[in-house]
Scaffold this motif. Structure first.
Motif, PDB file in Angstrom:
ATOM      1  N   LYS A   1       0.857  -1.181   0.000  1.00  0.00           N
ATOM      2  CA  LYS A   1       0.000   0.000   0.000  1.00  0.00           C
ATOM      3  C   LYS A   1       0.900   1.240   0.000  1.00  0.00           C
ATOM      4  O   LYS A   1       1.843   1.316   0.780  1.00  0.00           O
ATOM      5  CB  LYS A   1      -0.904   0.008   1.220  1.00  0.00           C
TER       6      LYS A   1
ATOM      7  N   LYS B   1       1.114   5.132   0.728  1.00  0.00           N
ATOM      8  CA  LYS B   1       0.432   6.222   1.418  1.00  0.00           C
ATOM      9  C   LYS B   1       1.299   7.476   1.414  1.00  0.00           C
ATOM     10  O   LYS B   1       2.522   7.401   1.330  1.00  0.00           O
ATOM     11  CB  LYS B   1       0.124   5.825   2.869  1.00  0.00           C
TER      12      LYS B   1
ATOM     13  N   VAL C   1      -4.814   6.435  -1.362  1.00  0.00           N
ATOM     14  CA  VAL C   1      -3.960   5.279  -1.087  1.00  0.00           C
ATOM     15  C   VAL C   1      -3.938   4.393  -2.327  1.00  0.00           C
ATOM     16  O   VAL C   1      -4.980   4.091  -2.915  1.00  0.00           O
ATOM     17  CB  VAL C   1      -4.473   4.489   0.127  1.00  0.00           C
TER      18      VAL C   1
ATOM     19  N   CYS D   1       3.064  -1.157   4.336  1.00  0.00           N
ATOM     20  CA  CYS D   1       2.640   0.137   3.845  1.00  0.00           C
ATOM     21  C   CYS D   1       3.850   1.022   3.571  1.00  0.00           C
ATOM     22  O   CYS D   1       4.648   1.294   4.479  1.00  0.00           O
ATOM     23  CB  CYS D   1       1.715   0.813   4.869  1.00  0.00           C
TER      24      CYS D   1
ATOM     25  N   LEU E   1       5.426   4.502   2.923  1.00  0.00           N
ATOM     26  CA  LEU E   1       5.106   5.895   3.248  1.00  0.00           C
ATOM     27  C   LEU E   1       5.992   6.821   2.425  1.00  0.00           C
ATOM     28  O   LEU E   1       7.228   6.695   2.448  1.00  0.00           O
ATOM     29  CB  LEU E   1       5.314   6.148   4.741  1.00  0.00           C
TER      30      LEU E   1
END
Length: 527
Positions: free
Chosen positions: A449, A451, A460, A522, A524
């Motif tokens: 993911k 983000k 997202v 995730c 970032l």
């Protein structure tokens, strides 16, 4: 030179057609009439024999083809120091200048002079000289007593390399007249020490002495150093030196010592110079060294040896074990290291990894191979080291709880800074130490993911990326996607297994798999 020979020619340095040699014999060589000089060439390929002729040994050579017989009138015995300076530095006046007449008064009597202006100009030129280079100018002696001091008293730096000086007596006679002499280069001269009492001359102001390729021994080095009470730099390259005794009352002010290309030096000999109190730079290139050990310091401790050493050069040696760099971490003042062209540091595709391992092994290092180590590079190198040997640490008894650490002696010897790195960055977690799965496409693709914590309007994104993809390539893809310069992008990631822990992806050359990024993690992105 004339054919007349005197006994003092033996041992003199001479030049013949650009080649240098030492006179070993003077006399008759039957059946050919007339005087001969027997010389031993610096370049043994220049000679024809070993000093023998028709079964008679006239002199001895170190090499079987190092000797020749030469007529005295073919040999250049050199010139004196002052004459060489005049030949090199005095500007000659034209004929008209030389013919100018001038009336001067000596006492009460007017005297007509010719060329007086020219003489004054020459004296002025010489008196202003501070730096003199007489390399390969066939200088063999000091010349008339007091002549140098009168003509050029302000000389501070002299290059007398590759000349015909054969005795330290002549060097002392020159230096005695140069009271401001700070730098002296005598390289490629074969200088004989007097067999009698010590020379009285002192190089009182000398700071730099260069004696490369002079054939000087360590005992002679110490003897010579006694004449230089303020010596700061000493160069002894290519002399086949064996360090045979510890300097006690000499070399105590030396800050730089160059022992390059002395192939007989070993680790044990270095202990004899390990307590020079002011030694800041030590050059040991091409001495054949492969290991070093400071027996007075245990794991994680500092040695009392080389207390002031800040810069060490060990290029072109035989260093092939990481223990060499572990030992260097024991040097209390070491800040710069050059270790090029060793088996362990050869230039190849793993050169960057080798650099990182050296940085992680020597905690106080600020410069490696003349490249500054920035704080970010050190942090990355130490974190990579901590992770790379994490599984080995755990198998050797390492534990996240310091009270449960039971590390083996073998691991501590191999990785003496590892415990410190655990204290600095925290012990590696189990999830960091997972082994990679076998290489299969389904194992290499990670579903992540994406983000943007600082950009709330960005949606997202879910994306599959290869685990082998480098951080640099991930940034390139994101740069094209977001229209943001690569240099502005900062990446990190979070794992649902470790909520609240954000791992920075700082090394652009490492892969996602290196940082233990997994499916459903995730990514970032900030800018």
């Amino acid at each position: 030179m004339s054919d007349t020979l005197t006994p003092d020619v033996i041992g003199r340095r001479v030049e013949v057609n650009g080649e240098h040699a030492t006179v070993r014999f003077a006399g008759v060589v039957p059946p050919v009439a007339g005087p001969w000089l027997g010389v031993e060439w610096d370049n043994p390929e220049r000679g024809k024999h070993d000093g023998s002729h028709e079964g008679t040994v006239y002199f001895k050579c170190r090499h079987p083809t190092g000797g020749s017989f030469i007529r005295p009138n073919k040999v250049n015995f050199g010139t004196d120091f002052l004459t060489a300076i005049k030949n090199r530095y005095v500007l000659e006046d034209g004929p008209e200048e030389d013919r100018k007449e001038q009336i001067v008064t000596l006492g009460n009597k007017p005297v007509e002079t010719v060329g007086f202006d020219s003489l004054m100009k020459q004296q002025s030129q010489l008196s202003k000289l501070q730096e003199v280079s007489l390399r390969n100018c066939a200088v063999s002696c000091a010349g008339e007593k007091g002549g140098v001091a009168e003509a050029c008293p302000n000389i501070r730096r002299v290059d007398l390399s590759k000349n015909l000086l054969s005795s330290w007596d002549e060097v002392i006679h020159i230096a005695d007249q140069l009271r401001h002499l700070e730098v002296l280069n005598l390289s490629e001269n074969k200088l004989k020490f007097p067999s009698g009492s010590a020379l009285t001359g002192t190089f009182s102001a000398l700071k730099v002495l260069v004696l490369n390729q002079t054939g000087i021994t360590w005992a002679e080095v110490l003897r010579c150093a006694a004449w230089c009470p303020g010596l700061e730099e000493l160069y002894l390259e290519s002399n086949n030196i064996v360090i045979s005794e510890r300097p006690t009352d000499v070399l105590q002010t030396v800050k730089l010592l160059d022992l390059s290309s002395n192939q007989l030096i070993d680790e044990n000999q270095l202990y004899l110079i390990a307590h020079l109190p002011r030694l800041e730079q030590l050059i040991l290139s091409d001495v054949g060294i492969s290991s070093i050990h400071f027996p007075d310091a245990g794991i994680g401790c500092k040695t009392s040896m080389f207390p002031s050493l800040q810069y060490l050069v060990v290029n072109d040696n035989q260093i092939s074990q990481w223990s060499f760099f572990n030992e260097l971490d024991k040097l209390p003042s070491l800040r710069a290291l050059s270790c090029l062209r060793n088996p362990l540091t050869k230039e190849d595709k793993e050169a960057n990894m080798t650099r990182q391992l050296i940085i992680a092994s020597i905690g106080q290092l600020k410069t490696l191979n003349k490249c500054e180590i920035l704080p970010k590079e050190r942090r990355t190198a130490e974190l990579d080291y901590r992770k790379a040997f994490g599984n080995e640490w755990k198998q050797a008894g390492g534990h996240q709880d310091p009270d449960k650490n039971r590390l083996s002696e073998e691991f501590l010897r191999a990785h003496p800074r590892y415990q410190f790195l655990c204290l600095k960055y925290g012990a590696p977690e189990d999830w960091e130490l997972k082994t990679q799965q076998p290489f299969m496409l389904k194992n290499q693709l990670l579903t992540l993911k994406i983000k943007y914590p600082d950009q709330l309007d960005q949606k997202v994104l879910e994306k599959q990326l290869p685990g082998s993809m480098t951080i640099q390539k991930v940034k390139g893809w994101l740069s094209r996607l977001l229209k943001v310069p690569v240099s502005d992008l900062l990446l990190s990631y979070e794992s649902p297994k470790e909520p609240g822990i954000e791992i920075k992806l700082e090394n652009d050359l490492q892969s996602l798999r290196f940082y233990s990024v997994e499916n459903e993690d995730c990514l970032l992105v900030r800018w």
